[in-house]
Design an enzyme around this catalytic site. Sequence first.
Site, PDB file in Angstrom:
ATOM      1  CG  HIS A   1      -1.594   1.336   1.428  1.00  0.00           C
ATOM      2  ND1 HIS A   1      -2.636   1.772   0.645  1.00  0.00           N
ATOM      3  CD2 HIS A   1      -1.352   2.343   2.325  1.00  0.00           C
ATOM      4  CE1 HIS A   1      -3.022   2.973   1.042  1.00  0.00           C
ATOM      5  NE2 HIS A   1      -2.251   3.344   2.044  1.00  0.00           N
TER       6      HIS A   1
ATOM      7  CB  SER B   1      -2.403  -0.151  -2.678  1.00  0.00           C
ATOM      8  OG  SER B   1      -3.276   0.454  -1.744  1.00  0.00           O
TER       9      SER B   1
ATOM     10  CG  HIS C   1       0.525   6.578  -0.080  1.00  0.00           C
ATOM     11  ND1 HIS C   1      -0.245   7.727  -0.072  1.00  0.00           N
ATOM     12  CD2 HIS C   1      -0.090   5.704   0.759  1.00  0.00           C
ATOM     13  CE1 HIS C   1      -1.275   7.562   0.749  1.00  0.00           C
ATOM     14  NE2 HIS C   1      -1.216   6.342   1.248  1.00  0.00           N
TER      15      HIS C   1
ATOM     16  CD  GLU D   1      -4.677   6.816   1.918  1.00  0.00           C
ATOM     17  OE1 GLU D   1      -4.783   5.860   1.128  1.00  0.00           O
ATOM     18  OE2 GLU D   1      -3.736   6.938   2.712  1.00  0.00           O
TER      19      GLU D   1
END
Length: 299
Positions: free
Chosen positions: A162, A227, A167, A208
Amino acid sequence: MFTEAQLYSPVTRSGDGDVTVHLSEEHPGVHDPDYRARRNDIAALALDYAPGKPVPQIAYTDEEQQVWRIASAELARKHQTYACTEVLDAAAHLALPKDHIPQLDEVSAALMPLTGFRYAPAAGLVPLREFFGSFADRTFHSTQYIRHHSAPLYTPEPDAIHEIIGHANQIASPRFAAIYEAVGAAVGRVETDAALKFLANVFWFSMEFGVVREQGEVRCYGAGLLSSYGEIEEFRQADLRPLDVAAMGTAVYDITHYQPILYCAESIAEIEDVIGGFFASMDDDTPEQLRHSSAAGAQ
């Protein structure tokens, strides 16, 4: 409201210095003693890290490397269909390895020439003020552990997949990196917990779980979608609403399930103007001003 601690396994250190990661009973690795010991060891390295010291190097096992290879390959395929062009271009420039888990200093070395961001190790949950505030210095706190091998395409908590595939591919975009930096600057201005929570909520629904229209398709740019092997195929079924910072900052939602409501931008420029503009000007009074304006507009 945003309850980020639910996403992480608490990490404690005993008086004797022993580090323990407390996995939930639903965690795929909770009954695997080798995995639990591994998590403890990796967390201990992160807890011992201090800025200026060398970033801990993790000797990943063949099993862990295989988890990365599976997730990396599957997510890369899904990104071609579901990720926005800004993310795809950034990912191409970042060129994360697909055959092995990159060390955090390897991620930093790839990111620095692109956007100036670097990665620092985290044992687990980083307090909101520290996590978001570090963006002002273009630092991203990242976990180094990998999800359990029995579920390579699922994790109940943020792991290196993730933090890096989600990111880092996003932060590799100068346009998105500038928004992250604006988040960090905003944290330096806000003092109240209420304002910090509002900021975290807006970040959740943008960086996000943000989506954007592109050439007639809805595509994702949020790291949580990039992700997630499962949710990246489901987000187009969500209730897609226009960007609304007041609504995003006050939304009540469950972070343990696929998000039923998402906020869709019409372009990357709109994300910069609306989301980036909010972070660039936010202070303690902003949430109440937005609520007041929203209520007045609804009358």
